[in-house]
Scaffold this motif. Sequence first.
Motif, PDB file in Angstrom:
ATOM      1  N   LEU A   1       0.819  -1.207   0.000  1.00 59.49           N
ATOM      2  CA  LEU A   1       0.000   0.000   0.000  1.00 59.49           C
ATOM      3  C   LEU A   1       0.858   1.265   0.000  1.00 59.49           C
ATOM      4  O   LEU A   1       0.526   2.252  -0.664  1.00 59.49           O
ATOM      5  CB  LEU A   1      -0.929  -0.008   1.215  1.00 59.49           C
ATOM      6  CG  LEU A   1      -1.980  -1.120   1.220  1.00 59.49           C
ATOM      7  CD1 LEU A   1      -2.770  -1.101   2.522  1.00 59.49           C
ATOM      8  CD2 LEU A   1      -2.917  -0.995   0.032  1.00 59.49           C
ATOM      9  N   GLU A   2       1.951   1.234   0.729  1.00 52.41           N
ATOM     10  CA  GLU A   2       2.844   2.397   0.748  1.00 52.41           C
ATOM     11  C   GLU A   2       3.430   2.654  -0.639  1.00 52.41           C
ATOM     12  O   GLU A   2       3.563   3.814  -1.064  1.00 52.41           O
ATOM     13  CB  GLU A   2       3.956   2.182   1.771  1.00 52.41           C
ATOM     14  CG  GLU A   2       3.477   2.244   3.214  1.00 52.41           C
ATOM     15  CD  GLU A   2       4.556   1.876   4.218  1.00 52.41           C
ATOM     16  OE1 GLU A   2       4.374   2.156   5.422  1.00 52.41           O
ATOM     17  OE2 GLU A   2       5.595   1.292   3.811  1.00 52.41           O
ATOM     18  N   VAL A   3       3.762   1.580  -1.359  1.00 47.79           N
ATOM     19  CA  VAL A   3       4.337   1.750  -2.703  1.00 47.79           C
ATOM     20  C   VAL A   3       3.298   2.292  -3.667  1.00 47.79           C
ATOM     21  O   VAL A   3       3.571   3.243  -4.414  1.00 47.79           O
ATOM     22  CB  VAL A   3       4.921   0.421  -3.213  1.00 47.79           C
ATOM     23  CG1 VAL A   3       5.264   0.526  -4.698  1.00 47.79           C
ATOM     24  CG2 VAL A   3       6.159   0.047  -2.416  1.00 47.79           C
TER      25      VAL A   3
ATOM     26  N   ALA B   1       0.719   3.969  -3.091  1.00 46.50           N
ATOM     27  CA  ALA B   1       0.383   5.349  -2.736  1.00 46.50           C
ATOM     28  C   ALA B   1       1.320   6.324  -3.436  1.00 46.50           C
ATOM     29  O   ALA B   1       0.938   7.465  -3.737  1.00 46.50           O
ATOM     30  CB  ALA B   1       0.444   5.539  -1.223  1.00 46.50           C
ATOM     31  N   GLU B   2       2.555   5.877  -3.720  1.00 43.23           N
ATOM     32  CA  GLU B   2       3.501   6.720  -4.456  1.00 43.23           C
ATOM     33  C   GLU B   2       2.976   7.049  -5.853  1.00 43.23           C
ATOM     34  O   GLU B   2       3.343   8.071  -6.434  1.00 43.23           O
ATOM     35  CB  GLU B   2       4.846   6.001  -4.589  1.00 43.23           C
ATOM     36  CG  GLU B   2       5.550   5.686  -3.280  1.00 43.23           C
ATOM     37  CD  GLU B   2       6.778   4.805  -3.501  1.00 43.23           C
ATOM     38  OE1 GLU B   2       7.107   4.526  -4.691  1.00 43.23           O
ATOM     39  OE2 GLU B   2       7.410   4.393  -2.502  1.00 43.23           O
ATOM     40  N   PHE B   3       2.120   6.164  -6.391  1.00 45.90           N
ATOM     41  CA  PHE B   3       1.577   6.346  -7.734  1.00 45.90           C
ATOM     42  C   PHE B   3       0.214   7.045  -7.713  1.00 45.90           C
ATOM     43  O   PHE B   3      -0.487   7.063  -8.723  1.00 45.90           O
ATOM     44  CB  PHE B   3       1.449   4.993  -8.431  1.00 45.90           C
ATOM     45  CG  PHE B   3       2.763   4.326  -8.709  1.00 45.90           C
ATOM     46  CD1 PHE B   3       3.539   4.708  -9.800  1.00 45.90           C
ATOM     47  CD2 PHE B   3       3.234   3.327  -7.882  1.00 45.90           C
ATOM     48  CE1 PHE B   3       4.761   4.083 -10.065  1.00 45.90           C
ATOM     49  CE2 PHE B   3       4.442   2.701  -8.131  1.00 45.90           C
ATOM     50  CZ  PHE B   3       5.218   3.085  -9.221  1.00 45.90           C
ATOM     51  N   GLY B   4      -0.175   7.578  -6.578  1.00 49.13           N
ATOM     52  CA  GLY B   4      -1.432   8.326  -6.491  1.00 49.13           C
ATOM     53  C   GLY B   4      -2.654   7.488  -6.192  1.00 49.13           C
ATOM     54  O   GLY B   4      -3.781   8.011  -6.236  1.00 49.13           O
ATOM     55  N   VAL B   5      -2.486   6.193  -5.899  1.00 46.77           N
ATOM     56  CA  VAL B   5      -3.633   5.367  -5.504  1.00 46.77           C
ATOM     57  C   VAL B   5      -4.170   5.904  -4.187  1.00 46.77           C
ATOM     58  O   VAL B   5      -3.442   6.026  -3.200  1.00 46.77           O
ATOM     59  CB  VAL B   5      -3.219   3.881  -5.364  1.00 46.77           C
ATOM     60  CG1 VAL B   5      -4.343   3.070  -4.753  1.00 46.77           C
ATOM     61  CG2 VAL B   5      -2.831   3.329  -6.725  1.00 46.77           C
ATOM     62  N   ASP B   6      -5.464   6.235  -4.177  1.00 46.32           N
ATOM     63  CA  ASP B   6      -6.012   6.906  -2.995  1.00 46.32           C
ATOM     64  C   ASP B   6      -7.132   6.137  -2.299  1.00 46.32           C
ATOM     65  O   ASP B   6      -7.814   6.678  -1.420  1.00 46.32           O
ATOM     66  CB  ASP B   6      -6.504   8.307  -3.352  1.00 46.32           C
ATOM     67  CG  ASP B   6      -7.575   8.322  -4.443  1.00 46.32           C
ATOM     68  OD1 ASP B   6      -8.126   7.236  -4.757  1.00 46.32           O
ATOM     69  OD2 ASP B   6      -7.865   9.405  -4.976  1.00 46.32           O
TER      70      ASP B   6
ATOM     71  N   GLU C   1      10.431  -4.514  -6.399  1.00 39.02           N
ATOM     72  CA  GLU C   1       9.640  -5.555  -7.067  1.00 39.02           C
ATOM     73  C   GLU C   1       8.166  -5.172  -7.134  1.00 39.02           C
ATOM     74  O   GLU C   1       7.488  -5.424  -8.137  1.00 39.02           O
ATOM     75  CB  GLU C   1       9.804  -6.880  -6.319  1.00 39.02           C
ATOM     76  CG  GLU C   1      11.177  -7.512  -6.479  1.00 39.02           C
ATOM     77  CD  GLU C   1      11.371  -8.712  -5.578  1.00 39.02           C
ATOM     78  OE1 GLU C   1      11.904  -9.732  -6.056  1.00 39.02           O
ATOM     79  OE2 GLU C   1      10.991  -8.641  -4.389  1.00 39.02           O
ATOM     80  N   ILE C   2       7.656  -4.567  -6.090  1.00 39.75           N
ATOM     81  CA  ILE C   2       6.254  -4.134  -6.091  1.00 39.75           C
ATOM     82  C   ILE C   2       6.041  -3.065  -7.149  1.00 39.75           C
ATOM     83  O   ILE C   2       5.071  -3.119  -7.926  1.00 39.75           O
ATOM     84  CB  ILE C   2       5.843  -3.613  -4.699  1.00 39.75           C
ATOM     85  CG1 ILE C   2       5.867  -4.741  -3.680  1.00 39.75           C
ATOM     86  CG2 ILE C   2       4.441  -2.988  -4.760  1.00 39.75           C
ATOM     87  CD1 ILE C   2       5.711  -4.277  -2.235  1.00 39.75           C
TER      88      ILE C   2
END
Length: 362
Positions: A56-58, A60-65, A296-297
């Motif tokens: 989830l932290e990764v 979130a870097e891509f704007g997943v909210d 990897e994620i």
Amino acid sequence: MLADEFGREVSGVRVSLTDRCNFDCVYCHNEGLGDTRGPMAPREHEMTTDDVVRFLEVVAEFGVDSVKFTGGEPLLRDDLEEIVARTPAEMEVSLTTNGTMLPGRAADLVDAGLERVNVSQDALDEETFKQVTQAGAYDAVMDGVDAALDAGLAPVKLNMVVFERTAGYVPEMVEHVAENDGLRLQLIEYMPEIAGHPEWAIDIERVHGWLEEQADHVERREMHDRKRYWVSPDGESVDDPTDESVAGMVEIVDPVENPTFCANCHRVRVTHEGYLKGCLNRNDDLRPMGEMTRTEIRDAFRETVANRVPFYGEYMVKEDGEWVVNEKYLDGATGVDPADGGPVEDADRDAVADEAPARSDD
């Protein structure tokens, strides 16, 4: 925010925390993976708490909210409260559950950061509920809904899979949410492509038509271009049909052979074993995240988004760089007529559809 080649940005993820469940619903497809229900004890192949949080932290870097936690039954995870609490603050957190374990845990989940909940509720008739879920837990589910409301999770959305055994209870369920402040209803089209038993399917357009007649107001939701029907209790006249204190809200999830639904899909899914998948009804694109390092994620997430398909399931495939109808899929999809790509209208299905949404005697 990452977007696929069709311009669909991925703004949400749906994370299965386990394939274990204390129910054995006859329509269950286990997030498209098939029937893998097993022992109730935790299993080694499930993602760990840290795995889930790191993923989830990764993203979130891509704007997943937004994230929706599913299963199986996610409340069989004793660490669910910790997972919710450690979810990135910018993400809206929701949960799909059968509700039986919400009493005693709903308040703690809200304290941890849970914002919304969907509870599976396929009928208000106890015997039908037992037949569908193969579990005698009707009262426990009703108590779970109450616990969610008491914990401040209103509106609680009730998930009802609409098929031959439940279609007759649609009017009663619609009236139930119209009469009870804090409830919404989500009618989910039965998906024979992954659940089998095509004879159980009904014509979901008949349910749409019936709701159009009952509704005081109809609007469209951006997610999946989905219709919302606002229905007042027992046909009462209301000043504001979208006021949830005096009207119930009903929506239909109808993905089967629905290109509009897929054109408005902005989610990627994660299996309980830590595989990414771009479409519910597709398992040929499962991507492992290896040891679930951040690198990897990131790589697996980028690849999954880039390779999302344009239509529900394996209906479309690429040939020589172009998307074409997959004739093999049509030939093998029970209930689909390869001649026109539409549903098979045999006598049995017509008979079922003609009865919906009136109550069934079965």
